[in-house]
Design an enzyme around this catalytic site. Structure first.
Site, PDB file in Angstrom:
ATOM      1  N   SER A   1      12.387  18.640  50.675  1.00 42.22           N
ATOM      2  CA  SER A   1      12.425  19.676  49.453  1.00 42.22           C
ATOM      3  C   SER A   1      11.042  19.909  48.832  1.00 42.22           C
ATOM      4  CB  SER A   1      13.402  19.146  48.522  1.00 42.22           C
ATOM      5  OG  SER A   1      13.054  17.871  47.776  1.00 42.22           O
TER       6      SER A   1
ATOM      7  N   ASN B   1      17.273   9.013  42.052  1.00 41.81           N
ATOM      8  CA  ASN B   1      18.199   9.853  41.410  1.00 41.81           C
ATOM      9  C   ASN B   1      18.199  10.150  40.020  1.00 41.81           C
ATOM     10  OD1 ASN B   1      19.606   9.744  43.870  1.00 41.81           O
ATOM     11  ND2 ASN B   1      21.438   8.521  43.335  1.00 41.81           N
TER      12      ASN B   1
ATOM     13  N   THR C   1      30.276  56.894  23.211  1.00 35.67           N
ATOM     14  CA  THR C   1      30.991  55.809  23.665  1.00 35.67           C
ATOM     15  C   THR C   1      31.618  56.746  25.027  1.00 35.67           C
ATOM     16  OG1 THR C   1      32.949  57.004  22.568  1.00 35.67           O
ATOM     17  CG2 THR C   1      31.880  55.363  21.323  1.00 35.67           C
ATOM     18  N   HIS C   2      31.980  55.932  26.217  1.00 36.83           N
ATOM     19  CA  HIS C   2      32.248  56.360  27.508  1.00 36.83           C
ATOM     20  C   HIS C   2      31.103  57.619  27.875  1.00 36.83           C
ATOM     21  CE1 HIS C   2      36.284  55.077  26.695  1.00 36.83           C
ATOM     22  NE2 HIS C   2      36.311  55.533  25.384  1.00 36.83           N
TER      23      HIS C   2
ATOM     24  N   SER D   1       6.626  59.731  43.966  1.00 36.58           N
ATOM     25  CA  SER D   1       7.315  59.698  45.295  1.00 36.58           C
ATOM     26  C   SER D   1       6.340  60.053  46.417  1.00 36.58           C
ATOM     27  CB  SER D   1       8.143  60.888  45.163  1.00 36.58           C
ATOM     28  OG  SER D   1       8.615  61.528  46.627  1.00 36.58           O
TER      29      SER D   1
ATOM     30  N   LYS E   1       7.657  63.988  40.910  1.00 34.18           N
ATOM     31  CA  LYS E   1       8.490  63.014  40.667  1.00 34.18           C
ATOM     32  C   LYS E   1       7.453  61.885  39.798  1.00 34.18           C
ATOM     33  CE  LYS E   1      12.089  62.074  41.304  1.00 34.18           C
ATOM     34  NZ  LYS E   1      12.786  61.406  42.462  1.00 34.18           N
TER      35      LYS E   1
ATOM     36  N   GLU F   1      14.362  50.235  36.968  1.00 37.65           N
ATOM     37  CA  GLU F   1      15.170  49.834  38.100  1.00 37.65           C
ATOM     38  C   GLU F   1      15.156  48.448  38.765  1.00 37.65           C
ATOM     39  OE1 GLU F   1      15.275  54.644  39.110  1.00 37.65           O
ATOM     40  OE2 GLU F   1      14.324  53.310  40.684  1.00 37.65           O
TER      41      GLU F   1
ATOM     42  N   TYR G   1      25.860  10.943  42.288  1.00 42.16           N
ATOM     43  CA  TYR G   1      24.622  11.751  43.056  1.00 42.16           C
ATOM     44  C   TYR G   1      24.991  12.101  44.438  1.00 42.16           C
ATOM     45  CZ  TYR G   1      20.461  14.059  44.586  1.00 42.16           C
ATOM     46  OH  TYR G   1      19.483  14.849  45.048  1.00 42.16           O
TER      47      TYR G   1
ATOM     48  N   GLN H   1      20.230  18.850  45.580  1.00 41.88           N
ATOM     49  CA  GLN H   1      19.066  19.304  45.972  1.00 41.88           C
ATOM     50  C   GLN H   1      18.891  20.837  45.853  1.00 41.88           C
ATOM     51  OE1 GLN H   1      16.456  17.448  48.759  1.00 41.88           O
ATOM     52  NE2 GLN H   1      16.518  19.239  50.163  1.00 41.88           N
TER      53      GLN H   1
ATOM     54  N   LYS I   1      17.099  23.132  42.360  1.00 37.57           N
ATOM     55  CA  LYS I   1      16.022  23.312  42.084  1.00 37.57           C
ATOM     56  C   LYS I   1      15.443  24.927  42.523  1.00 37.57           C
ATOM     57  CE  LYS I   1      15.024  18.885  42.755  1.00 37.57           C
ATOM     58  NZ  LYS I   1      16.264  18.697  42.952  1.00 37.57           N
TER      59      LYS I   1
END
Length: 461
Positions: free
Chosen positions: A22, A109, A154-155, A276, A282, A289, A316, A321, A324
């Site tokens: 690791s 551990n 709303t909606h 773009s 653009k 995003e 353990y 492992q 992490k």
């Protein structure tokens, strides 16, 4: 030969070394591993388990090794598996066999459990600092727009007029809860596992409270099995960061909508937009995003660790492992997203006229027209029906409530008077909602005052 290789008759296969190792990712815990070892060795000397001069030699060696690592003078070895064995092997090579006494009374551990807790504790505070900066940016922007009227939705349909400040402060409240969730995570993390050993503590007379004090832990883990097998604090962190990313994603979605030509409520600064490769006109909201997109990977990290932990017997298991990379990736993602998101929000241009124009359409004042009738003595359900008929008339004749003549109002119901026009003005609609938590200028300013107090009382020195 591995430091644990006494029981084995031959070396592990190269594939095993690579699969088992690791160090490629847990090397970032080098500082926490060294700090924890220094506290442990100090306690061993205090308890007479090792000699004071041995402890001094080990601690100096660890501090010199820390300096060398931070200067980039140290290479880690995959054959040593993890950061703990690498640190120990490097220390032995530097100061000799006395370094082998460093591991007295502990196991990897409880050592790794300590390192991860130290790391999470530190990163939570840094994330809270970044979060406060974003929250303060929202306060500053909202302060400038307590009278900027926009439609509330709303909606995704225009519903009632609000102010831009009121909308922004909804996100402030979300982020405030995120801050508090991180605070909870800090406290669930802040318990010392060291001294738990592999799972059943040790026969050495360790002073765990002393080590906890040295490392500024609030408490010790009261059960040694739980001390080495608990990763709830990692899950608390991943849940907190998943919820925070969800809030940033929701905000990003609105920024993407608002910056479109169809809305044009805001314009993003050139520094936080892209173009773009084919369409020269653009201006894309790529930062928003990407923040929205990265939400998914943080969700994935939470689900991954939940799935890893769900079938593990005590205590353990090497499966753990996997914790992490999940927490490292989520922390790295938020550490990257928060500053650039803050800068994007801070620099975006607001278009109040477009917001007001949008609020003027879609009959956002219809509820206020109904409330006007209620205040005249009509039951709300009857008022609702009357205004519904008026809206239908407006839709049929392509007009608005503001543009209707009083004669038309009174043809639907005689209770209407000239004061209907004042009652349905957007400014009246917004400022009439002065209930605590509402969109009126007075209510939002009161909210802003409380928000500033939160920032002041939670800011870091």
């Amino acid at each position: 030969m591995k430091l644990w290789g006494g029981r084995f008759a031959k070396e592990t296969d190269t594939l095993t070394d690579h699969f088992n190792s690791s160090i490629s990712f847990d090397q970032r815990l080098y500082k926490q591993d060294i700090i924890g070892s220094i506290a442990h060795v100090t306690m061993l000397a205090k308890q007479g388990i090792i000699k004071e001069e041995e402890a001094l030699c080990i601690k100096k060696g660890l501090m010199d090794l820390l300096e060398a690592i931070e200067k980039g003078e140290v290479s880690f070895n995959e054959k040593m598996e993890d950061i703990h064995m690498n640190i120990e092997a490097l220390l032995i090579s530097r100061i000799g066999d006395v370094a082998k006494k460093m591991h007295t009374g502990r196991s990897r551990n409880d050592q790794v459990a300590l390192d991860v807790r130290l790391y999470v504790r530190e990163e939570v505070k840094e994330l809270q600092r970044l979060l406060l900066t974003l929250m303060n940016t929202l306060i500053e922007l909202a302060t400038d727009h307590t009278e900027t009227i926009m439609p509330g939705y709303t909606h995704l349909q225009r519903a009632q007029p609000i102010t831009f400040a009121h909308h922004l402060m909804a996100y402030f409240e979300m982020l405030k809860r995120d801050y508090k969730r991180l605070e909870f995570t800090y406290h669930t993390t802040n318990s010392l596992p060291l001294g738990s050993g592999a799972l059943a503590t040790t026969t050495y007379p360790l002073d765990r409270d002393f080590v906890a004090e040295q490392l500024a832990f609030e408490s010790i883990c009261e059960n040694s099995i739980d001390g080495v097998s608990d990763r709830d604090f990692c899950l608390d962190l991943l849940y907190s960061l998943s919820t925070l990313m969800m809030h940033l994603s929701r905000f990003s979605e609105e920024i993407i909508l608002w910056s479109s030509h169809e809305f044009h409520f805001i314009e993003l600064d050139d520094a936080y937009s892209t173009g773009s490769s084919i369409m020269p006109q653009k201006k894309n909201p790529d930062i928003a995003e990407l923040v929205r997109g990265k939400c998914g990977r943080v969700y994935g990290n939470l689900l991954s660790l939940l799935t890893t932990m769900k079938g593990l017997p005590l205590a353990y298991n090497k499966d753990m492992q996997e914790d992490k990379e999940r927490i490292f990736d989520s922390i790295d993602t938020l550490t990257m997203c928060l500053p650039i998101f803050t800068a994007m929000v801070k620099t975006m241009k607001i278009c109040p006229q477009n917001m007001y124009k949008a609020a003027s359409g879609g009959f956002t004042n219809a509820t206020d027209a109904a409330d006007y009738l209620v205040k005249k003595g009509l039951a709300f359900r009857d008022a609702h029906e009357v205004i519904g008929k008026l809206v239908l008339h407006c839709v049929t004749h392509d007009t608005s409530l503001e543009e209707l003549s009083l004669d038309i109002y009174q043809s639907i119901h005689p209770i209407f008077e000239k004061d209907i026009y004042e009652a349905i003005s957007l400014t009246t609609c917004v400022n009439g909602r002065s209930v605590k938590g509402g969109p009126s200028t007075a209510a939002v300013k009161a909210h802003l005052q409380k928000a500033r107090l939160f920032i002041t009382t939670h800011s870091f020195a």
